[in-house]
Write an enzyme that holds these catalytic residues in place. Structure first.
Site, PDB file in Angstrom:
ATOM      1  CD  GLN A  20      -5.607   0.482  -2.605  1.00  0.00           C
ATOM      2  OE1 GLN A  20      -6.302   0.667  -3.596  1.00  0.00           O
ATOM      3  NE2 GLN A  20      -5.655  -0.608  -1.855  1.00  0.00           N
ATOM      4  CB  CYS A  53      -4.431  -2.013  -9.667  1.00  0.00           C
ATOM      5  SG  CYS A  53      -5.568  -1.467 -10.962  1.00  0.00           S
ATOM      6  CE  LYS A  92      -4.922  -3.906  -3.375  1.00  0.00           C
ATOM      7  NZ  LYS A  92      -6.123  -3.295  -3.859  1.00  0.00           N
TER       8      LYS A  92
END
Length: 136
Positions: A20, A53, A92
Site C-alpha cells: 500500500q 488516510c 482504497k
C-alpha cells in the site's frame, strides 16, 4: 533504512502479497512504481493506492484522502502506476472527505470512464462496518 525495505519483501508463508502506497503527486507514484518494478527480489501481487488516510500530516502533503479532491492529479497518479507496474492496482478510498460530503459513488465511475487498464478493484469505506467493493 533496511527495516523499511524489509516491509516490501514477501515472507514465504504469504500466499498473496500487496504493497500500500500514498503520495500526493503523479511523479511520486510513478517513481515508486519504478522502484517496485525494477528492484530485485520484490514479488508483489498488487499495489494499493491509499486514498483513505485522513491524517492531517498526510493530507497536508496532498496524499491520502485529500488526493480524492484533485481528480487531475489522481488521474495522472493512476496512469503513472498502471503504465509502470506489472501487477493490478487497487484503490482504497473513503466515502468522502467528511460524513457530510460523500462523493466516492461519483468518483469511482469517473475513474472507470478514464479507461485505464490494470485497476483491479476499488475499496470504499468511511467507518469499519461499511466497505463497498467495486471490481473492474
Amino acid at each position: 533504512k533496511a527495516s523499511e525495505w524489509a516491509l516490501l519483501k514477501r515472507h514465504p508463508s504469504e500466499d498473496v502479497f500487496g504493497v500500500q502506497i500514498a503520495a500526493g503527486h503523479a511523479d511520486q507514484y510513478t517513481r515508486i512504481a519504478e522502484v517496485l518494478t525494477n528492484e530485485e527480489g520484490f514479488e508483489i501481487d498488487f499495489v494499493d493506492m491509499n486514498l483513505g488516510c485522513p491524517i492531517d500530516l498526510v493530507c497536508e502533503k496532498g496524499a491520502g484522502a485529500s488526493l480524492m479532491l484533485r481528480e487531475k492529479k489522481l488521474r495522472g497518479s493512476v496512469e503513472g502506476l498502471t503504465k509502470v507496474l506489472n501487477c493490478p492496482v487497487t484503490i482504497k478510498m473513503r466515502t468522502g472527505w467528511d460524513e457530510k460530503k460523500n462523493f466516492a459513488h461519483n468518483l469511482v465511475p469517473n475513474i472507470q470512464k478514464w479507461g485505464i487498464e490494470g485497476i483491479g478493484a476499488f475499496m470504499v469505506s468511511f467507518s469499519l462496518p461499511l466497505v463497498v467493493f467495486y471490481c473492474v
